[in-house]
Design a protein around this motif. Structure first.
Motif, PDB file in Angstrom:
ATOM      1  N   ILE A 187      -7.569   2.267-146.322  1.00 20.13           N
ATOM      2  CA  ILE A 187      -6.241   2.703-145.810  1.00 20.13           C
ATOM      3  C   ILE A 187      -5.784   4.135-146.313  1.00 20.13           C
ATOM      4  O   ILE A 187      -5.480   4.834-145.312  1.00 20.13           O
ATOM      5  N   LEU A 188      -6.205   4.516-147.471  1.00 17.07           N
ATOM      6  CA  LEU A 188      -5.887   6.072-148.127  1.00 17.07           C
ATOM      7  C   LEU A 188      -6.698   6.954-147.123  1.00 17.07           C
ATOM      8  O   LEU A 188      -6.289   8.011-146.852  1.00 17.07           O
ATOM      9  N   GLU A 189      -7.886   6.610-146.796  1.00 14.74           N
ATOM     10  CA  GLU A 189      -8.685   7.659-146.041  1.00 14.74           C
ATOM     11  C   GLU A 189      -7.888   7.770-144.484  1.00 14.74           C
ATOM     12  O   GLU A 189      -7.955   8.703-144.173  1.00 14.74           O
ATOM     13  N   LEU A 190      -7.467   6.768-144.215  1.00 17.98           N
ATOM     14  CA  LEU A 190      -6.571   6.788-142.884  1.00 17.98           C
ATOM     15  C   LEU A 190      -5.332   7.632-143.018  1.00 17.98           C
ATOM     16  O   LEU A 190      -5.116   8.339-142.134  1.00 17.98           O
ATOM     17  N   LEU A 191      -4.666   7.250-144.157  1.00 19.63           N
ATOM     18  CA  LEU A 191      -3.301   7.909-144.337  1.00 19.63           C
ATOM     19  C   LEU A 191      -3.746   9.322-144.400  1.00 19.63           C
ATOM     20  O   LEU A 191      -2.721  10.260-143.941  1.00 19.63           O
ATOM     21  N   LEU A 192      -4.748   9.935-145.247  1.00 22.19           N
ATOM     22  CA  LEU A 192      -4.870  11.368-145.462  1.00 22.19           C
ATOM     23  C   LEU A 192      -5.376  11.939-144.243  1.00 22.19           C
ATOM     24  O   LEU A 192      -4.878  13.278-143.964  1.00 22.19           O
ATOM     25  N   GLU A 193      -6.130  11.321-143.345  1.00 17.72           N
ATOM     26  CA  GLU A 193      -6.561  11.853-142.029  1.00 17.72           C
ATOM     27  C   GLU A 193      -5.300  12.176-141.195  1.00 17.72           C
ATOM     28  O   GLU A 193      -5.065  13.117-140.413  1.00 17.72           O
ATOM     29  N   LYS A 194      -4.179  11.035-141.089  1.00 16.59           N
ATOM     30  CA  LYS A 194      -3.063  11.316-140.534  1.00 16.59           C
ATOM     31  C   LYS A 194      -2.022  12.366-140.855  1.00 16.59           C
ATOM     32  O   LYS A 194      -1.716  13.246-140.309  1.00 16.59           O
ATOM     33  N   ALA A 195      -2.106  12.494-142.049  1.00 12.71           N
ATOM     34  CA  ALA A 195      -1.235  13.443-142.828  1.00 12.71           C
ATOM     35  C   ALA A 195      -1.894  14.740-142.412  1.00 12.71           C
ATOM     36  O   ALA A 195      -0.852  15.769-142.233  1.00 12.71           O
ATOM     37  N   ARG A 196      -2.951  15.131-142.379  1.00 14.79           N
ATOM     38  CA  ARG A 196      -3.396  16.427-142.074  1.00 14.79           C
ATOM     39  C   ARG A 196      -3.353  16.714-140.508  1.00 14.79           C
ATOM     40  O   ARG A 196      -3.165  17.771-140.220  1.00 14.79           O
ATOM     41  N   SER A 197      -3.208  15.458-139.719  1.00 16.82           N
ATOM     42  CA  SER A 197      -3.053  15.764-138.222  1.00 16.82           C
ATOM     43  C   SER A 197      -1.368  16.137-138.009  1.00 16.82           C
ATOM     44  O   SER A 197      -0.984  16.124-136.944  1.00 16.82           O
ATOM     45  N   GLY A 198      -0.628  15.923-139.173  1.00 14.01           N
ATOM     46  CA  GLY A 198       0.722  16.477-138.846  1.00 14.01           C
ATOM     47  C   GLY A 198       1.693  14.975-138.815  1.00 14.01           C
ATOM     48  O   GLY A 198       2.817  15.321-138.712  1.00 14.01           O
ATOM     49  N   VAL A 199       1.114  13.827-139.100  1.00 10.50           N
ATOM     50  CA  VAL A 199       2.193  12.785-139.218  1.00 10.50           C
ATOM     51  C   VAL A 199       2.421  12.535-140.545  1.00 10.50           C
ATOM     52  O   VAL A 199       1.893  13.055-141.617  1.00 10.50           O
ATOM     53  N   GLU A 200       3.829  12.204-140.691  1.00  8.57           N
ATOM     54  CA  GLU A 200       4.496  12.203-141.806  1.00  8.57           C
ATOM     55  C   GLU A 200       4.222  10.940-142.872  1.00  8.57           C
ATOM     56  O   GLU A 200       4.482   9.946-142.003  1.00  8.57           O
ATOM     57  N   VAL A 201       3.832  10.932-143.709  1.00  8.83           N
ATOM     58  CA  VAL A 201       3.386   9.790-144.494  1.00  8.83           C
ATOM     59  C   VAL A 201       4.275   9.758-145.659  1.00  8.83           C
ATOM     60  O   VAL A 201       4.101  10.642-146.669  1.00  8.83           O
ATOM     61  N   ARG A 202       4.831   8.530-145.935  1.00  8.67           N
ATOM     62  CA  ARG A 202       5.620   8.478-147.173  1.00  8.67           C
ATOM     63  C   ARG A 202       5.128   7.090-147.839  1.00  8.67           C
ATOM     64  O   ARG A 202       4.965   6.081-146.952  1.00  8.67           O
ATOM     65  N   MET A 203       5.205   6.890-149.198  1.00 13.44           N
ATOM     66  CA  MET A 203       4.781   5.932-149.800  1.00 13.44           C
ATOM     67  C   MET A 203       5.525   5.700-151.136  1.00 13.44           C
ATOM     68  O   MET A 203       5.861   6.587-151.792  1.00 13.44           O
ATOM     69  N   ILE A 204       5.824   4.249-151.279  1.00 12.41           N
ATOM     70  CA  ILE A 204       6.751   3.857-152.885  1.00 12.41           C
ATOM     71  C   ILE A 204       5.725   2.966-153.175  1.00 12.41           C
ATOM     72  O   ILE A 204       5.407   1.888-152.403  1.00 12.41           O
ATOM     73  N   TYR A 205       5.635   2.850-154.360  1.00 11.55           N
ATOM     74  CA  TYR A 205       4.657   1.983-155.187  1.00 11.55           C
ATOM     75  C   TYR A 205       5.351   1.605-156.483  1.00 11.55           C
ATOM     76  O   TYR A 205       6.098   2.562-157.009  1.00 11.55           O
ATOM     77  N   ASP A 206       5.592   0.151-156.819  1.00 11.62           N
ATOM     78  CA  ASP A 206       6.279  -0.189-158.123  1.00 11.62           C
ATOM     79  C   ASP A 206       5.355   0.285-159.367  1.00 11.62           C
ATOM     80  O   ASP A 206       4.179  -0.078-159.601  1.00 11.62           O
ATOM     81  N   ASP A 207       6.041   0.885-160.239  1.00 12.36           N
ATOM     82  CA  ASP A 207       5.135   1.398-161.316  1.00 12.36           C
ATOM     83  C   ASP A 207       4.831   0.363-162.267  1.00 12.36           C
ATOM     84  O   ASP A 207       3.519   0.369-163.033  1.00 12.36           O
ATOM     85  N   VAL A 208       5.458  -0.658-162.459  1.00 14.37           N
ATOM     86  CA  VAL A 208       5.090  -2.047-163.274  1.00 14.37           C
ATOM     87  C   VAL A 208       3.932  -2.611-162.733  1.00 14.37           C
ATOM     88  O   VAL A 208       2.815  -2.928-163.098  1.00 14.37           O
ATOM     89  N   GLY A 209       4.134  -2.816-161.265  1.00 11.56           N
ATOM     90  CA  GLY A 209       3.149  -3.660-160.703  1.00 11.56           C
ATOM     91  C   GLY A 209       1.657  -2.928-160.289  1.00 11.56           C
ATOM     92  O   GLY A 209       0.679  -3.480-160.391  1.00 11.56           O
TER      93      GLY A 209
END
Length: 508
Positions: A187-209
């Motif tokens: 998934i991360l590889e896809l997200l980075l590829e999309k971000a480089r192509s101009g797609v806005e990618v935002r992510m929230i993860y829980d710090d304890v999780g």
């Protein structure tokens, strides 16, 4: 040597040392007051009495109140202090102001979509279910929405990859657990590829999780790589009640047109690439259409709450498309511990109380209060076929013992309980009367129902309701049905242990 140094400076070790130092300082301070012990003792007594009065007057769940009052009265010196640190979800003025502002923003974006009365063709119960979520969670019910239920993490993962590849404008992710491995790395590889192509990618993860799965600076590393990222409610080695409230949601939104949720986190155990507790049984759902706008607003509201930044949400609203094959309605909703409204629990109670034929429930934990117990029992006594599926192989042994401690009271009155023998059942689903269904992140335990940020989708007359039902019945074939005789055959000491665990279950 490198491995030893890496272990010593691991984030968890640093946090543990920090917490132990604080405990040491507290104990040392108490010992330092030794010559003033009686004065100190009576101050603690007074503080504990005030804490008990505060708890009694609060709007907390009654079982949660009792679970705190008992240790405070038994250990008056430390009880009040521990409640102050870990016992609630108190909001500061600044947070309250932000919450009010965000609620106004959500009201502005979503209230125009309220249409509970439009569900009248599905029956009065549908209108009542929809109206509650509109008024209490600012969650509209939407038509023109296709849904697809996934009975496993593997199937959902495949669909997520397919949809991510189509992203053109933005991708939002909000997850409790993220861990390096086949699932997240792909998934991360896809997200980075999309971000480089101009797609806005935002992510929230829980710090304890992600305490044991991600490094402390992971959000900063993703920011540098082009993904806007933040860790929710940073876990710091300071004793504070803020640690109670976690972001347990599991959302993926793509261009405001496609949304995913369910029990599946971004880690390999959820797709059975890594085996920890036998076979991992989970469930998830895809939404395509109008209802995804509500999920988009959910994410943006959490983003703005954490980042303290505002932006025009309407920029993210996609052009409306028509889905001629869409049936019924879908109502995404969220539950927050900050508004003192038990949305997740009320959704479940409303479904149980209004069921006429059956209620099929999958949950990894069955740690319920009297209101939920009575609702399930009353339904069963009324002739409703009430079935609950839990794991047979636990992920947390003490919590599993608490789950089993609730079996006997339910079995006595006709509720049927099944344990998933191949492994761990992590799905959180309801199927009711072939008419209503729920898929989401809300467990049947106190943390999910009262302390965590959660999300779900209530389904009305959608084909996915039958898919959830079919998944339950298919999975039931490899389950062990629990009998009342088995529960009563336990030795007295284990029965006593379960009784004690049931009292303190709200604190677990």
């Amino acid at each position: 040597m490198k491995k030893l140094l890496k272990l010593l400076f691991h984030r968890c070790v640093v946090v543990a040392i920090g917490l132990l130092l604080q405990v040491f300082v507290i104990v040392a301070t108490i010992l330092g007051f030794n010559e003033y012990f009686m004065e100190f003792y009576w101050v603690c007594i007074a503080f504990s009495i005030l804490a008990v009065l505060w708890i009694i007057g609060s709007k907390s769940n009654p079982a949660y109140k009792i679970a705190w009052i008992i240790p405070i009265l038994v250990f008056p010196i430390f009880g009040g202090l521990f409640y102050l640190l870990f016992g609630g979800s108190h909001l500061g003025k600044r947070t309250k102001k932000k919450m009010s502002s965000l609620n106004r923003e959500m009201q502005k974006e979503l209230s125009g979509d309220f249409k509970a009365e439009s569900l009248a063709s599905l029956g009065e119960e549908a209108v009542l279910h929809a109206r509650y979520l509109e008024r209490s969670a600012l969650a509209p019910a939407y038509g023109n929405t296709e849904t697809k239920y996934f009975p496993s993490g593997e199937q959902k993962f495949e669909a997520m990859l397919a949809e991510l590849k189509k992203a053109k404008k933005y991708i939002f992710l909000e997850y409790f657990i993220v861990e390096a491995g086949e699932m997240w790395d792909t998934i991360l590889e896809l997200l980075l590829e999309k971000a480089r192509s101009g797609v806005e990618v935002r992510m929230i993860y829980d710090d304890v999780g992600c305490l044991f799965t991600l490094p402390n600076d992971y959000a900063e590393a993703l920011e540098e790589a082009g993904i806007h990222c933040m860790a929710f409610n940073r876990f710091v080695p300071i004793l504070t009640l803020r640690l109670n409230n976690r972001d347990h949601r599991k959302l993926m939104v793509i261009d405001g047109k496609v949304g995913f949720t369910g029990g599946i986190n971004l880690a390999d155990e959820y797709i059975n690439r890594k085996v920890r507790y036998g076979h991992w049984k989970d469930g998830g759902i895809l939404l395509r259409g109008d209802a995804v706008w509500s999920m988009t607003v959910m994410f943006l509201s959490m983003w703005h709450l954490q980042r303290d930044e505002g932006e025009d949400m309407t920029w993210f609203r996609p052009e409306r498309e028509t889905y001629p094959d869409a049936q019924g309605y879908a109502q995404p909703y969220t539950d927050s511990p900050l508004d003192e409204e038990p949305v997740g629990q009320t959704v479940y109670l409303n479904l149980i109380n209004r069921a006429k034929e059956y209620v099929y429930i999958m949950t990894p934990y069955l740690i319920i209060d009297d209101a939920m117990t009575q609702a399930l029992v009353a339904a069963a006594k009324s002739g409703v076929d009430v079935r609950i599926m839990t794991p047979h192989i636990p992920d947390k042994k003490i919590i599993f013992e608490v789950t089993r401690a609730h079996y006997e009271a339910l079995l006595e009155d006709g509720v049927k309980i099944y344990e998933y023998t191949p492994g761990f059942c992590h799905a959180k689903t309801f199927a009711v009367d072939d008419r209503f269904g729920v898929a989401g992140t809300v467990n049947l335990d106190y943390r999910s129902l009262f302390l965590h940020f959660e999300d779900g989708v209530l389904l009305f007359g959608q084909p996915s309701v039958l898919e959830i039902k079919e998944d339950f019945l298919t999975t039931q074939e490899c389950c062990q049905r629990i009998t009342l005789e088995e529960c009563r055959a336990l030795p007295w000491w284990r029965q006593l242990l379960r009784d004690l665990l049931r009292i303190f279950a709200p604190l677990m």
